[in-house]
Design a protein around this motif. Structure first.
Motif, PDB file in Angstrom:
ATOM      1  N   ASN A 116       4.080   9.123 -10.459  1.00  0.00           N
ATOM      2  CA  ASN A 116       3.074   9.342 -11.619  1.00  0.00           C
ATOM      3  C   ASN A 116       2.892  11.006 -11.756  1.00  0.00           C
ATOM      4  OD1 ASN A 116       3.366   6.725 -12.251  1.00  0.00           O
ATOM      5  ND2 ASN A 116       1.188   6.275 -11.631  1.00  0.00           N
ATOM      6  N   LEU A 117       2.684  11.590 -10.747  1.00  0.00           N
ATOM      7  CA  LEU A 117       2.137  13.013 -10.509  1.00  0.00           C
ATOM      8  C   LEU A 117       3.396  13.691 -10.742  1.00  0.00           C
ATOM      9  CD1 LEU A 117      -0.400  14.595 -10.119  1.00  0.00           C
ATOM     10  CD2 LEU A 117       0.722  15.203  -7.928  1.00  0.00           C
ATOM     11  N   ASP A 118       4.580  13.326 -10.514  1.00  0.00           N
ATOM     12  CA  ASP A 118       5.771  14.011 -10.901  1.00  0.00           C
ATOM     13  C   ASP A 118       5.926  14.337 -12.350  1.00  0.00           C
ATOM     14  OD1 ASP A 118       6.600  14.409  -8.319  1.00  0.00           O
ATOM     15  OD2 ASP A 118       7.900  12.960  -8.367  1.00  0.00           O
ATOM     16  N   GLU A 119       5.738  12.887 -13.171  1.00  0.00           N
ATOM     17  CA  GLU A 119       5.837  13.112 -14.536  1.00  0.00           C
ATOM     18  C   GLU A 119       4.820  13.615 -15.236  1.00  0.00           C
ATOM     19  OE1 GLU A 119       5.896   9.508 -18.232  1.00  0.00           O
ATOM     20  OE2 GLU A 119       6.530   8.793 -16.102  1.00  0.00           O
ATOM     21  N   PHE A 120       3.621  13.457 -14.602  1.00  0.00           N
ATOM     22  CA  PHE A 120       2.413  14.366 -15.199  1.00  0.00           C
ATOM     23  C   PHE A 120       2.797  15.988 -15.048  1.00  0.00           C
ATOM     24  CE2 PHE A 120      -1.730  16.744 -14.285  1.00  0.00           C
ATOM     25  CZ  PHE A 120      -2.397  16.291 -15.260  1.00  0.00           C
ATOM     26  N   GLY A 153       4.180  16.950   5.000  1.00  0.00           N
ATOM     27  CA  GLY A 153       5.081  15.994   5.077  1.00  0.00           C
ATOM     28  C   GLY A 153       6.376  16.275   4.083  1.00  0.00           C
ATOM     29  N   PRO A 154       7.277  15.060   3.995  1.00  0.00           N
ATOM     30  CA  PRO A 154       8.489  15.248   2.965  1.00  0.00           C
ATOM     31  C   PRO A 154       7.889  15.700   1.634  1.00  0.00           C
ATOM     32  CG  PRO A 154       7.888  12.927   3.475  1.00  0.00           C
ATOM     33  CD  PRO A 154       7.211  13.639   4.312  1.00  0.00           C
ATOM     34  N   VAL A 155       8.519  16.688   0.944  1.00  0.00           N
ATOM     35  CA  VAL A 155       8.156  17.040  -0.459  1.00  0.00           C
ATOM     36  C   VAL A 155       8.489  16.071  -1.357  1.00  0.00           C
ATOM     37  CG1 VAL A 155       8.178  19.727   0.319  1.00  0.00           C
ATOM     38  CG2 VAL A 155      10.414  18.268  -0.408  1.00  0.00           C
ATOM     39  N   ASN A 156       9.419  15.309  -0.997  1.00  0.00           N
ATOM     40  CA  ASN A 156       9.852  14.139  -2.236  1.00  0.00           C
ATOM     41  C   ASN A 156       9.097  12.758  -1.587  1.00  0.00           C
ATOM     42  OD1 ASN A 156      11.454  14.496   0.026  1.00  0.00           O
ATOM     43  ND2 ASN A 156      13.416  13.434  -1.080  1.00  0.00           N
ATOM     44  N   LEU A 157       8.020  12.580  -1.717  1.00  0.00           N
ATOM     45  CA  LEU A 157       7.201  11.690  -1.061  1.00  0.00           C
ATOM     46  C   LEU A 157       7.497  10.446  -1.704  1.00  0.00           C
ATOM     47  CD1 LEU A 157       5.265  10.854   1.105  1.00  0.00           C
ATOM     48  CD2 LEU A 157       3.372  11.497  -0.312  1.00  0.00           C
ATOM     49  N   SER A 158       7.793  10.252  -3.055  1.00  0.00           N
ATOM     50  CA  SER A 158       7.999   9.015  -3.747  1.00  0.00           C
ATOM     51  C   SER A 158       9.393   8.487  -3.391  1.00  0.00           C
ATOM     52  CB  SER A 158       8.399   9.753  -5.286  1.00  0.00           C
ATOM     53  OG  SER A 158       9.156  10.262  -5.622  1.00  0.00           O
ATOM     54  N   ARG A 159      10.202   9.109  -2.642  1.00  0.00           N
ATOM     55  CA  ARG A 159      11.547   8.501  -2.167  1.00  0.00           C
ATOM     56  C   ARG A 159      11.171   7.667  -0.860  1.00  0.00           C
ATOM     57  NH1 ARG A 159      16.433  11.169  -3.820  1.00  0.00           N
ATOM     58  NH2 ARG A 159      17.380   9.484  -2.505  1.00  0.00           N
ATOM     59  N   VAL A 160      10.048   7.715  -0.351  1.00  0.00           N
ATOM     60  CA  VAL A 160       9.633   7.000   1.022  1.00  0.00           C
ATOM     61  C   VAL A 160       9.560   5.394   0.514  1.00  0.00           C
ATOM     62  CG1 VAL A 160       7.644   6.470   2.784  1.00  0.00           C
ATOM     63  CG2 VAL A 160       8.346   8.993   1.941  1.00  0.00           C
ATOM     64  N   ARG A 208       0.851  -1.146  -0.009  1.00  0.00           N
ATOM     65  CA  ARG A 208       0.193  -0.021   0.187  1.00  0.00           C
ATOM     66  C   ARG A 208       0.849   1.123   0.104  1.00  0.00           C
ATOM     67  NH1 ARG A 208      -3.699  -0.561   4.791  1.00  0.00           N
ATOM     68  NH2 ARG A 208      -4.545   1.367   4.310  1.00  0.00           N
ATOM     69  N   LEU A 209       2.043   1.234   0.737  1.00  0.00           N
ATOM     70  CA  LEU A 209       2.877   2.424   0.868  1.00  0.00           C
ATOM     71  C   LEU A 209       3.390   2.466  -0.527  1.00  0.00           C
ATOM     72  CD1 LEU A 209       4.339   4.572   2.534  1.00  0.00           C
ATOM     73  CD2 LEU A 209       6.026   2.753   2.942  1.00  0.00           C
ATOM     74  N   ASN A 210       3.734   1.462  -1.235  1.00  0.00           N
ATOM     75  CA  ASN A 210       4.327   1.567  -2.616  1.00  0.00           C
ATOM     76  C   ASN A 210       3.319   2.191  -3.376  1.00  0.00           C
ATOM     77  OD1 ASN A 210       6.790   0.322  -1.962  1.00  0.00           O
ATOM     78  ND2 ASN A 210       6.266  -1.660  -2.473  1.00  0.00           N
ATOM     79  N   TYR A 211       2.170   1.782  -3.465  1.00  0.00           N
ATOM     80  CA  TYR A 211       0.875   2.334  -4.271  1.00  0.00           C
ATOM     81  C   TYR A 211       1.059   3.891  -4.145  1.00  0.00           C
ATOM     82  CZ  TYR A 211      -0.709  -2.090  -6.278  1.00  0.00           C
ATOM     83  OH  TYR A 211      -0.940  -3.270  -6.771  1.00  0.00           O
ATOM     84  N   LEU A 212       1.079   4.331  -2.914  1.00  0.00           N
ATOM     85  CA  LEU A 212       1.120   5.786  -2.640  1.00  0.00           C
ATOM     86  C   LEU A 212       2.414   6.225  -3.206  1.00  0.00           C
ATOM     87  CD1 LEU A 212       0.343   8.393  -1.018  1.00  0.00           C
ATOM     88  CD2 LEU A 212       1.632   7.642   0.966  1.00  0.00           C
ATOM     89  N   CYS A 213       3.553   5.686  -3.271  1.00  0.00           N
ATOM     90  CA  CYS A 213       4.801   6.293  -3.978  1.00  0.00           C
ATOM     91  C   CYS A 213       4.599   6.333  -5.311  1.00  0.00           C
ATOM     92  CB  CYS A 213       6.022   5.588  -3.172  1.00  0.00           C
ATOM     93  SG  CYS A 213       6.081   5.789  -1.684  1.00  0.00           S
TER      94      CYS A 213
END
Length: 699
Positions: free
Chosen positions: A60-64, A310-317, A50-55
């Motif tokens: 995906n939003l970054d690339e968007f 929260g952390p601005v670079n959330l995908s790195r979680v 589930r955490l992976n899906y959040l990341c």
């Protein structure tokens, strides 16, 4: 006859180009990310997944923003009156995107803070905030800061001699407010600190030294916040806030001005990290004055500013998954099977000569594709190998096999697409590596990305030359083949081999287009061929016979094909679309698309297969392809669409399609307004990916 007349009147009355019949592609892509984020809220899934899906939703939003929003912003400045199929001009699209994107980001951080972090804590996986550090933890982190961070951190005080530094795309940065004077008597009031990309964004606390639990973590940003004052001797840090800038990352290569495609792409790559700013993410606690300062500095509008909790670079979680060894919180391991014809110690050329072989990844292993090329490299009767590469792994076994083939004196030709988005640098390195081994490397066709997935092996058997081909819907990438669903076909069919050879000749020479036997090819025959097959289905329906179309693709955007599907629906053709991501077609509109159903499958694997099925009066035609229903795939790329003709293989794909349409657990059904509703199982739960795993499992 009366029924046909009525249908004709309907066709005449409704303008199928009407913007109200189309859903904006950018908003549709946001809807896809909503479905991905929903997986992070699904308590039936393992917690770390589930955490992976959040990341994933974050990346995906970054690339968007890097690609799609950036292109809309460019369009707004170049041609503000230009409209899309849905009737929105560029500024109207940006106005529609902004509130949905802000709502989406707010939900991402709510899911992180209110759902995932508390549930992870219950599993003794904790993110320790600064105000909750124990004395031992603080002491260890202070030493870590001095030994691991301080030597490579470079704060920049802002004044006339120290202008605002260039900020890398998507990098972690801090803006710091200061009081007091430095050693030279300067008092700028502000400083910028950039966190080097090489630093991990999550630090695991050692339990033996800090008294922490086995899986206690601290964000890098928290450590920098806690000890940032040590970077400014004699001054006082009033506040410190993290921020991140997203930039336009789409490469611009002027097709009309290219003398050397390699040099052109290399030149653009150098500027990717410093493209135009399209989004600014800032710590939600940041003062209004600091937010305004940064927004003004980057030329960002209010709609492009995101205040995050929260952390601005959330995908790195996502790093957490590799740090936590808790198998019960992850998907159970899955071992793909291998067809018996391609088992250990089998001669692949004998096997393929006997019959066409279909692979369905990741349920079936990608290893046979690698082995096919490896055997070709070692076989003394193989004279030539021709291969396309769009994306592959950095240490690809396929590339290693091609290198060995060239070293063995075989004629090896590789068509590498240098403009594969975000893989450009890797492909440039790959091209150099292959050229050093005397492989013939071609960069495709200027103005047309080579997206086809093809491999041709030419073998001399007796006095004859025999062609063996592999055609696929996905990249020659062993790593992504474990997570992406794709089909691959091995065949010794003479006409298929001849077609593939002709396409390679097109790519490597300057010859004219030649007629193909079986393949449909972009940009020449695929679009026309699909339209003709849809029209044929319409004709069958008008005769009162059952007619059906099933497309399983990643995106449906191209206007003419959408209009053809609308006409098919109006004529009584049953149309089932299984579309993972973007869909501009609106189903369920009275008089237009009542016979069209659109569903999206979101599961453990990323749905990537492209299949086109036409009922054809009871004699179904099934095609697999590298192309989606998008203008770029139809007109601006080299794509290959190949028929599945052997009855047994065709039946397999038809059964797979039926299974996807049966799914009532991971399906999302598209509504006429572009939104999606998750299907609710009535009776037995059927999840297609789980069923296919059970069907193909090697265990």
């Amino acid at each position: 006859m009366a029924e046909n007349t009525e249908n004709t009147e309907v066709l005449d009355e409704i303008n199928l180009s009407d913007p109200s019949l189309y859903f904006n592609r950018e908003l549709s892509l946001l809807e896809f990310n909503v479905r991905v984020l929903a997986q992070a809220k699904n308590e039936d899934l393992p917690l770390l997944e589930r955490l992976n899906y959040l990341c994933i939703s974050c990346s995906n939003l970054d690339e968007f923003y890097e690609v799609r929003v950036a292109s809309v912003i460019q369009l707004a400045s170049i041609d503000p009156c230009a409209t899309m199929s849905d009737g929105l001009n560029a500024q109207e699209q940006l106005d529609a995107i902004a509130p949905k994107a802000h709502e989406f980001v707010s939900e991402q951080y709510r899911v992180l803070n209110e759902l995932l972090i508390p549930q992870l804590a219950k599993e003794n996986i904790r993110f320790i905030r600064r105000h909750k550090w124990t004395d031992k933890q603080r002491e260890w982190l202070k030493i870590f800061f001095h030994e691991e961070l301080l030597p490579i951190l470079t704060p920049v005080g802002l004044d006339s001699a120290h202008p605002f530094p260039r900020i890398l795309n998507k990098s972690l940065n801090f803006i710091i407010s200061l009081t007091g004077k430095d050693a030279f008597g300067r008092n700028s009031g502000r400083a910028i600190l950039q966190a080097p990309r090489a630093l991990p964004r999550i630090i695991q606390l050692p339990s033996e030294e800090t008294g922490s639990g086995q899986y206690d973590f601290v964000f890098l940003s928290s450590i920098i916040h806690a000890f940032v004052d040590e970077l400014f001797n004699g001054m006082t840090v009033k506040c410190c806030h993290q921020f991140r800038v997203t930039r336009n990352s789409d490469l611009f290569v002027d097709d009309d001005a290219i003398d050397d495609l390699l040099n052109a792409v290399e030149g653009e790559l150098a500027m990717r990290n410093y493209g135009d700013e399209v989004r600014l993410e800032i710590d939600a606690d940041c003062t209004e004055g600091t937010v305004e300062f940064l927004a003004k500095r980057f030329g960002i509008t209010e709609d492009q500013v995101f205040l995050v909790n929260g952390p601005v670079n959330l995908s790195r979680v996502q790093e957490i998954s590799s740090l936590v060894d808790r198998p019960e919180l992850k998907f159970p391991p899955y071992t793909p099977s291998t067809p018996s014809q391609l088992g250990r110690n089998k001669n692949y050329f004998d096997a393929i000569k006997n019959q066409d072989i279909l692979l369905h990844h990741p349920y079936e292993s990608f290893a046979p594709v690698v082995e096919f090329i490896r055997q070709a490299a070692q076989d003394p009767d193989v004279l030539a190998i021709k291969q396309t590469l769009y994306r592959t792994s950095t240490d690809s076994p396929i590339v290693n096999a091609l290198l060995k083939a060239a070293q063995a004196g075989k004629e090896v030709t590789v068509v590498i697409e240098l403009r594969a988005r975000f893989d450009e640098k890797a492909n440039i390195t790959l091209a150099a590596k292959l050229q050093d081994a005397a492989v013939h490397v071609v960069y495709g066709v200027v103005g047309y990305k080579t997206h086809a997935k093809m491999c041709l092996v030419v073998r001399k058997e007796g006095k004859q030359f025999k062609d063996y081909v592999h055609l696929g819907t996905g990249n020659y990438h062993p790593n992504t083949a474990r997570f992406y669903t794709d089909y691959g076909l091995f065949s010794n069919n003479h006409e298929l081999g001849e077609d593939v050879r002709k396409i390679f000749v097109q790519l490597t020479s300057l010859g004219k287009v030649t007629k193909l036997n079986k393949l449909l090819q972009s940009p020449f025959t695929l679009h026309k061929g699909l339209l003709e097959k849809i029209e044929r289905e319409i004709g069958i329906a008008k005769k009162g016979k059952p007619a059906k179309i099933i497309f399983k693709v990643n995106s449906v955007v191209e206007d003419k094909l959408i209009q053809a599907l609308y006409r098919a629906s109006q004529s009584g053709v049953e149309v089932k679309l299984i579309v993972r991501g973007i869909c501009s077609l609106r189903p369920g509109i009275k008089g237009v698309s009542e016979n069209i159903e659109v569903r999206s499958i979101i599961g453990r694997f990323l749905e990537h297969t492209r299949v086109y099925m036409f009922e054809n009066g009871g004699d179904p035609e099934v095609y697999c392809a590298s192309a989606d229903v998008m203008s770029r795939n139809m007109f601006n790329r080299v794509e290959a669409c190949f028929p599945i003709e052997k009855k047994q293989l065709k039946t397999r794909i038809l059964d797979d399609l039926a299974a996807y349409l049966k799914d009532n657990a991971s399906s999302w059904i598209m509504q006429s307004d572009g939104s999606y509703i998750q299907s609710v199982a009535e009776g037995d739960v059927y999840q297609v990916q789980k069923a296919l795993m059970e069907q193909y499992s090697a265990n």
